[in-house]
Write a protein that holds these residues in place. Structure first.
Motif, mmCIF file in Angstrom:
data_model
loop_
_atom_site.group_PDB
_atom_site.id
_atom_site.type_symbol
_atom_site.label_atom_id
_atom_site.label_comp_id
_atom_site.label_asym_id
_atom_site.label_seq_id
_atom_site.Cartn_x
_atom_site.Cartn_y
_atom_site.Cartn_z
ATOM 1 N N ALA A 32 -17.809 -66.196 21.944
ATOM 2 C CA ALA A 32 -16.472 -66.491 22.350
ATOM 3 C C ALA A 32 -15.587 -65.076 22.914
ATOM 4 N N VAL A 33 -16.025 -64.115 22.384
ATOM 5 C CA VAL A 33 -15.611 -62.922 23.047
ATOM 6 C C VAL A 33 -16.203 -62.381 24.138
ATOM 7 N N MET A 34 -17.495 -62.653 24.343
ATOM 8 C CA MET A 34 -17.816 -62.305 25.476
ATOM 9 C C MET A 34 -17.486 -63.115 26.812
ATOM 10 N N LYS A 35 -17.230 -64.507 26.386
ATOM 11 C CA LYS A 35 -16.611 -65.497 27.589
ATOM 12 C C LYS A 35 -15.405 -64.887 27.882
ATOM 13 N N LEU A 36 -14.571 -63.960 27.065
ATOM 14 C CA LEU A 36 -13.273 -63.567 27.498
ATOM 15 C C LEU A 36 -13.302 -62.210 28.184
ATOM 16 N N VAL A 37 -14.336 -61.525 27.709
ATOM 17 C CA VAL A 37 -14.551 -60.117 28.347
ATOM 18 C C VAL A 37 -15.300 -60.048 29.887
ATOM 19 N N ARG A 38 -16.310 -61.023 30.011
ATOM 20 C CA ARG A 38 -16.938 -61.041 31.233
ATOM 21 C C ARG A 38 -16.262 -61.063 32.391
ATOM 22 N N PRO A 39 -15.157 -62.108 32.520
ATOM 23 C CA PRO A 39 -14.474 -61.869 33.580
ATOM 24 C C PRO A 39 -13.574 -60.635 33.975
ATOM 25 N N LYS A 40 -13.236 -59.972 32.894
ATOM 26 C CA LYS A 40 -12.541 -58.781 33.028
ATOM 27 C C LYS A 40 -13.129 -57.549 33.620
ATOM 28 N N VAL A 41 -14.505 -57.430 33.201
ATOM 29 C CA VAL A 41 -15.161 -56.286 33.461
ATOM 30 C C VAL A 41 -16.413 -56.543 34.458
ATOM 31 N N GLU A 42 -16.326 -57.580 35.038
ATOM 32 C CA GLU A 42 -17.462 -58.043 36.096
ATOM 33 C C GLU A 42 -17.609 -57.183 37.196
ATOM 34 N N GLY A 43 -18.664 -56.430 37.380
ATOM 35 C CA GLY A 43 -18.995 -55.239 38.282
ATOM 36 C C GLY A 43 -18.514 -54.128 37.926
ATOM 37 N N LEU A 44 -17.873 -53.805 36.649
ATOM 38 C CA LEU A 44 -17.125 -52.565 36.372
ATOM 39 C C LEU A 44 -17.902 -52.038 35.296
ATOM 40 N N ALA A 45 -18.699 -52.827 34.390
ATOM 41 C CA ALA A 45 -19.613 -52.631 33.392
ATOM 42 C C ALA A 45 -20.732 -53.503 33.343
ATOM 43 N N GLU A 46 -22.079 -52.624 33.175
ATOM 44 C CA GLU A 46 -23.350 -53.239 32.720
ATOM 45 C C GLU A 46 -23.025 -54.273 31.575
ATOM 46 N N GLY A 47 -24.005 -55.425 31.761
ATOM 47 C CA GLY A 47 -24.006 -56.443 30.808
ATOM 48 C C GLY A 47 -24.408 -55.884 29.502
ATOM 49 N N GLY A 48 -25.568 -55.216 29.359
ATOM 50 C CA GLY A 48 -26.131 -54.595 28.079
ATOM 51 C C GLY A 48 -25.058 -53.751 27.346
ATOM 52 N N ARG A 49 -24.228 -53.049 28.122
ATOM 53 C CA ARG A 49 -23.066 -52.125 27.643
ATOM 54 C C ARG A 49 -22.064 -52.841 27.067
ATOM 55 N N VAL A 50 -21.462 -53.889 27.785
ATOM 56 C CA VAL A 50 -20.650 -54.751 27.327
ATOM 57 C C VAL A 50 -21.054 -55.525 26.053
ATOM 58 N N ALA A 51 -22.229 -56.076 26.141
ATOM 59 C CA ALA A 51 -22.901 -56.821 24.853
ATOM 60 C C ALA A 51 -22.822 -56.025 23.451
ATOM 61 N N ALA A 52 -23.152 -54.572 23.867
ATOM 62 C CA ALA A 52 -23.146 -53.494 22.528
ATOM 63 C C ALA A 52 -21.710 -53.365 22.239
ATOM 64 N N ALA A 53 -20.892 -53.164 23.096
ATOM 65 C CA ALA A 53 -19.532 -52.981 22.759
ATOM 66 C C ALA A 53 -18.881 -54.081 22.105
ATOM 67 N N VAL A 54 -19.222 -55.261 22.306
ATOM 68 C CA VAL A 54 -18.762 -56.607 21.687
ATOM 69 C C VAL A 54 -19.384 -56.391 20.231
ATOM 70 N N LYS A 55 -20.707 -56.305 20.253
ATOM 71 C CA LYS A 55 -21.231 -56.240 18.950
ATOM 72 C C LYS A 55 -20.768 -55.085 17.946
ATOM 73 N N ALA A 56 -20.483 -54.258 18.366
ATOM 74 C CA ALA A 56 -19.835 -53.130 17.503
ATOM 75 C C ALA A 56 -18.377 -53.581 17.163
ATOM 76 N N ALA A 57 -17.863 -54.169 18.112
ATOM 77 C CA ALA A 57 -16.230 -54.325 17.604
ATOM 78 C C ALA A 57 -16.303 -55.332 16.470
ATOM 79 N N LEU A 58 -17.618 -56.440 16.690
ATOM 80 C CA LEU A 58 -17.579 -57.532 15.772
ATOM 81 C C LEU A 58 -18.034 -57.152 14.127
#
Length: 152
Positions: free
Chosen positions: A123-149
């Motif tokens: 659910a969080v990735m679904k919200l974050v992905r459009p905001k960071v598309e092209g601005l952050a690598e997917g693995g980095r985004v997933a790691a940040a979401v996992k750390a936050a949760l």
């Protein structure tokens, strides 16, 4: 305004004239990847700038992965060449989000979704992905979401 593909072509021509072997070979390979993406699928088409950026991002990721593999294999010279090629490609990519900026976007998405624990990651990735598309690598985004949760 020139397209990113035209800019890559113009820079390739300039690099060839300047006899810059690293830059010309990197841009040549990248343009080949762009052309390959254009003819993939049922019919040939011209890629948009956003699609060209995705191709360049993929090429940059290949360089990072190869540099890591070469470094692990004890081939420092080859690893350095891959890193240098990655730096050339970085000039054609949008500025990447910093860790603080990414963390703020993720925190806002966690609050908006009301997710808690690892099961809310989708659910969080679904919200974050459009905001960071092209601005952050997917693995980095997933790691940040996992750390936050997990940190909640």
């Amino acid at each position: 305004m020139t397209s990113l593909k035209e800019r890559l072509r113009d820079d390739l021509t300039a690099a060839i004239k300047a006899r810059d072997e690293l830059r010309s070979s990197t841009l040549r390979l990248t343009l080949t990847a762009v052309n390959r993406a254009e003819v993939a699928g049922p019919e040939k088409r011209e890629l948009t700038d956003a699609e060209v950026v995705q191709v360049v991002q993929g090429e940059a990721k290949k360089r990072r992965d190869a540099a890591t593999a070469f470094q692990d294999a004890g081939r420092a010279e080859s690893a350095e060449r891959e890193r240098a090629e990655g730096e050339v490609l970085a000039e054609y990519l949008p500025r990447q989000l910093g860790d603080e900026e990414l963390a703020a976007i993720v925190a806002a998405a966690v609050a908006e979704s009301g997710a808690s624990g690892p099961q809310g990651m989708g659910a969080v990735m679904k919200l974050v992905r459009p905001k960071v598309e092209g601005l952050a690598e997917g693995g980095r985004v997933a790691a940040a979401v996992k750390a936050a949760l997990i940190g909640r």
